[in-house]
Design an enzyme around this catalytic site. Structure first.
Site, PDB file in Angstrom:
ATOM      1  N   ASP A 271      36.690  -2.042  -4.589  1.00 59.70           N
ATOM      2  CA  ASP A 271      36.357  -1.738  -5.974  1.00 59.70           C
ATOM      3  C   ASP A 271      37.575  -2.112  -6.824  1.00 59.70           C
ATOM      4  O   ASP A 271      38.682  -2.294  -6.307  1.00 59.70           O
ATOM      5  CB  ASP A 271      35.968  -0.265  -6.155  1.00 59.70           C
ATOM      6  CG  ASP A 271      35.201  -0.046  -7.469  1.00 59.70           C
ATOM      7  OD1 ASP A 271      35.230  -0.942  -8.342  1.00 59.70           O
ATOM      8  OD2 ASP A 271      34.584   1.011  -7.630  1.00 59.70           O
TER       9      ASP A 271
HETATM   10  C1  BGC Z   1      33.356   0.101 -10.828  1.00 55.97           C
HETATM   11  C2  BGC Z   1      32.520  -0.967 -10.151  1.00 55.97           C
HETATM   12  C3  BGC Z   1      32.541  -2.223 -10.989  1.00 55.97           C
HETATM   13  C4  BGC Z   1      33.980  -2.667 -11.175  1.00 55.97           C
HETATM   14  C5  BGC Z   1      34.120  -3.906 -12.016  1.00 55.97           C
HETATM   15  C6  BGC Z   1      34.754  -0.406 -11.167  1.00 55.97           C
HETATM   16  O1  BGC Z   1      35.450   0.490 -11.947  1.00 55.97           O
HETATM   17  O2  BGC Z   1      33.447   1.233 -10.003  1.00 55.97           O
HETATM   18  O3  BGC Z   1      31.211  -0.509  -9.966  1.00 55.97           O
HETATM   19  O4  BGC Z   1      31.771  -3.204 -10.381  1.00 55.97           O
HETATM   20  O5  BGC Z   1      34.703  -1.634 -11.831  1.00 55.97           O
HETATM   21  O6  BGC Z   1      33.828  -3.633 -13.335  1.00 55.97           O
END
Ligand code: BGC
Length: 864
Positions: A271
């Site tokens: 993530d």
């Molecule tokens: C989120 C993800 C997301 C990523 C990119 C993270 O903070 O948990 O779900 O895809 O950011 O924006």
């Protein structure tokens, strides 16, 4: 430590990237394709793994290691000399947003995850996946960061709206179809967040502590189903820890289970900012880190190899996985990345409207108040969400939609009689963004930003921008390439009120910030300390009242820099500057009695439709809700009580992505759960209200009466950065069944404008063996006079088992569309997976000998 966890992008400095990344910080050029142009055909190469292996063999160690961290915010690293292109990722689950978080390229906004799940329609989710893939391509991306399959463990979970359900089977089956749809078009799906990421509170540092059985039977299960049935090409690890170990370096979940037990052959990405070590994370199988960071990989990984803490094989495995994803989505295509495109197609509009209407869930309809007769009924449309676009929840699932349809407008278009309107009350969490009242220096709508290199406002303006939105969320979109890592900026906008009065301006800031009103300092947040929720790392919303005259512009000037605030964070993160940004809000003084206006409208009409709920501020990534009650301070509950007193034919429409308390539920004759439905929210709702579409949505999550009744009530959101999943196997209906707590509306519940009768079920055989499934056959009849769809739910109860089991568990579901008085037979195979459970003493899944009951129902409590 209180707020430090929100600082998720610790260590990221896009300018420090040693890689030649594409400049993702410019506002994309926008191009249009004609609405009638056909979707291009795709041919997906089959043997991507061996192609990846061949490419890997030609790389130096440095090149291999360079693949293990992203090139920038959204892209993997390219190695042009070796024929390896970069691939671009894009959020998210209900649309492909593209490279800019707020105000980027316009995109199709689909209904949110729980609304999709409420359709219980696998074929429809496949089609949604296909359209999402085309949208992803229009953003020049190859990987969609979706679907979100985290379980609804608690109704207050901030991201429940973007994931499907409290039930792992429903989630897994629907996610599989959605993924198959996406990947059939050559775009990678990224199933997320692996695993045990059911809350936003302390999401980077919380340890989800649970027994192996619930981990397997509930939280891993949707991933397992989807990986077996749809093979998503990417998995995103979660931020949290699972039983003491961060998810990106958790060998038990990533290696033992995902890779070894399930044989997963795709790519694991972190993530965003969710890597927590060098050696453990690579060895556990987190192949690529997103976004670019110098904190854990590249040089540190090379050093770890030198010191023997990582082997070349470790690197080869991860790099080969990254290359496999590149092969699957882009292959040898070294052509330059194209600009993002808008691709607003008629067929996608239609699909979104259809999916939206199919997700709408009719919870109550006493005396057949619904559907409304468009020709004869005089409707009063009331409520804070009636004349606003409540299209999706907040955070990475949000995007800039092609357009919005508002309930009030759509109802007006459909109704043939006069439609009255009253707002009824306010529900904003922060002051609304000032944008609709704002013009920039040239007089166009928006705000002018003048950027300086360095954080002292010295020298000439380096970049001047116009932005439409006064939510200046600069996380991924400050022009760093031109400015360098430290910047200062002046944002100027002119607010023109429509009425004279004492109006309110609000200001929140990520870095140091000052707000001047007509040249006078009004709010000084240069050294703010109190953290808010609205922006990652931002302050709370500060307000100032200003006397203004109708039609007379007032200048708002903001000075801001990207120095880290509060200053204490500079020590913790060992860095002084990050992404900066601010948000300007504005609200005119109230000059009417909203409640009285609404009561008057309700009295004058035949029917009152009260549209209430939450919105992207109340329900969002980044934080959990604090209460299940409708915001704010009871204003919506009071409104509904007053309206139903004024007009007994009151229909409440609730827009939210998770359950809300409904203290008025017994008093109103009709309740519609309308979720967040994307760009067609208004049209889909009007279609159902006026009976142009027969509702067939069913709840993917139980609606409890009270927060105190919910499964994780005693274990939410944890303490000292640990949250015990103490309710074990008993989330959702499994809990309400076991404790005999009647919910307000049960899992699987949803009404129709017609009625259905279930025939006598029969089984193809009574004895199930390991290899041969039993088939359940049953007739379903539409006993009414309009066409409608019914979702038959099949649960299994284990009469006797060695380990305790829930009263019943969903094992299959089938949706049938039936014309008036039509009968169809459903045939459902039940195999060993329908009766099995996980026994950690073995350890393994087991289908015990014994008798099992098959329960067939229209909801978890309406077992026929
Ligand atoms: C989120 C993800 C997301 C990523 C990119 C993270 O903070 O948990 O779900 O895809 O950011 O924006």
């Amino acid at each position: 430590m209180e707020h430090i966890e929100d600082a998720q992008f610790d260590g990221i400095d896009p300018n420090a990237s040693p890689f030649q990344s594409v400049d993702s910080n410019t506002t994309p050029r926008t191009e249009f394709s004609s609405p009638s142009s056909p979707f291009p055909k795709v041919i997906i190469p089959t043997d991507c793994r061996s192609l990846a292996r061949q490419k890997l063999a030609r790389l130096t160690l440095e090149e291999k290691v360079s693949l293990l961290t992203a090139a920038d915010f959204w892209r993997t690293k390219s190695i042009p000399s070796k024929g390896i292109p970069a691939i671009k990722t894009s959020d998210g689950p209900n649309g492909a947003r593209g490279g800019i978080f707020v105000g980027g390229t316009k995109a199709a906004l689909f209904p949110c995850g729980i609304s999709l799940a409420a359709t219980w329609n696998k074929d429809l989710l496949y089609t949604v996946g296909q359209h999402l893939a085309e949208e992803t391509k229009a953003r020049s991306a190859n990987v969609l960061l979706a679907p979100t399959v985290c379980m609804h463990r608690h109704p207050l979970g901030g991201r429940n709206f973007e994931s499907f359900s409290e039930d792992p089977l429903l989630t897994g089956k629907l996610a599989s179809k959605y993924i198959q749809g996406i990947q059939s078009k050559g775009v990678a799906a990224t199933i997320k967040h692996f695993v045990a990421n059911e809350q936003e509170t302390h999401r980077l540092t919380i340890d989800s502590v649970m027994m192996e059985r619930p981990l397997r039977e509930l939280y891993l299960r949707p991933f397992e189903i989807a990986i077996r049935e749809a093979n998503p090409w990417a998995v995103m690890s979660s931020y949290n820890l699972v039983n003491g170990v961060h998810a990106d370096m958790n060998a038990h979940t990533l290696k033992d289970i995902l890779r070894e037990e399930w044989g997963y052959d795709g790519t694991v990405m972190s993530d965003w900012g969710g890597v927590n070590s060098t050696v453990e994370s690579i060895r556990a199988g987190c192949d690529v880190e997103f976004p670019y960071s110098s904190k854990w990989r590249f040089e540190k990984a090379l050093k770890a190899i030198e010191e023997g803490r990582l082997t070349i094989k470790d690197i080869d495995i991860a790099a080969e996985n990254v290359l496999t994803l590149v092969e699957r989505t882009k292959g040898n295509d070294m052509s330059a990345e194209e600009a993002e495109r808008e691709d607003d197609r008629e067929e996608t509009r239609k699909l979104i409207r259809e999916v939206g209407a199919e997700g709408i869930t009719l919870l109550k309809n006493e005396g057949q108040v619904l559907p409304l007769n468009a020709n004869t009924t005089k409707v009063a449309v009331i409520g804070p969400n009636a004349n606003r676009a409540i299209a999706g929840g907040g955070g990475s699932a949000s995007l800039n939609p092609y357009y919005n349809t508002l309930p009030l407008d759509s109802i007006r278009v459909t109704a043939k009689q006069e439609v009255l309107y009253a707002q009824g009350c306010h529900i904003h969490k922060w002051l609304p963004v000032a944008s609709p009242f704002c013009t920039d220096k040239s007089g166009a709508q928006g705000v002018t930003i003048e950027w300086f290199s360095g954080d002292k406002f010295h020298g000439d303006v380096v970049v001047t921008q116009r932005r439409i939105n006064t939510d200046l969320f600069l996380w991924d979109s400050a022009p760093l390439a031109q400015l360098g890592p430290e910047w200062s900026a002046i944002a100027t906008t002119y607010v023109t009120p429509t009425a004279t009065g004492k109006h309110t301006v609000s200001f929140m800031s990520v870095g140091p910030g000052k707000l001047y009103v007509n040249g006078k300092l009004a709010l000084d947040l240069w050294d703010w300390t109190e953290e808010g929720e609205a922006m990652f790392d931002g302050s709370i919303d500060y307000m100032v009242d200003i006397e203004m005259q109708a039609g007379k512009p007032v200048e708002l000037r903001i000075e801001m820099t990207n120095e880290l605030r509060p200053v204490a964070k500079q020590k913790v993160f060992n860095m002084t500057h990050k992404y900066g940004g601010c948000r300007i809000g504005f609200k005119e003084e109230d000059q009417v009695d909203y409640l009285q206006q609404a009561v008057d409208a309700a009295r004058e009409a035949d029917v009152a439709v009260v549209i209430v709920g939450l919105d992207a501020e109340w329900e969002s990534e980044g934080y959990d809700r604090k209460t299940m009650d409708l915001p704010s301070d009871g204003s919506q509950d009071r409104l509904i009580e007053a309206i139903v007193k004024a007009n007994s034919r009151t229909i409440v429409v609730n827009q939210s992505g998770s359950p809300v308390t409904m203290p008025w539920a017994d008093k109103v004759p009709a309740i519609v759960q309308a979720w967040y439905q994307g760009q067609e929210a208004g049209n889909a709702l009007a279609d159902v209200l006026f009976g142009l579409r027969n509702p067939s949505g069913k709840l993917p999550a139980t609606f409890p009466r009270r927060l105190e009744d919910t499964p994780a009530y005693h274990n939410w959101p944890g303490e000292n950065l640990r949250v015990m999943y103490g309710e074990g196997l008993y989330i959702g209906y499994r809990h309400y069944d076991r404790k005999s707590i009647p919910p307000l509306f049960p899992f699987g519940h949803g009404l129709s404008y017609t009625t259905f009768e279930y025939g006598r079920p029969s089984l193809s055989r009574k004895l199930m063996t390991g290899s041969a499934p039993i088939h359940l056959i049953m007739a379903v009849t539409n006993t009414g006079s309009v066409a409608g769809s019914e979702t038959v739910q099949i649960y299994v109860r284990d009469d006797k088992s060695r380990l305790p089991r829930p009263e019943k568990e969903l094992v299959a579901f089938e949706k049938v569309l039936l014309g008036p008085e039509e009968t169809k037979h459903i045939i459902v195979p039940l195999d060993k997976y329908a009766v099995g459970y996980y026994d950690d003493s073995l350890p393994g899944w087991i289908a015990e000998e014994g008798t099992f009951k098959v329960l067939i129902g229209a909801s978890a409590t309406d077992i026929r």
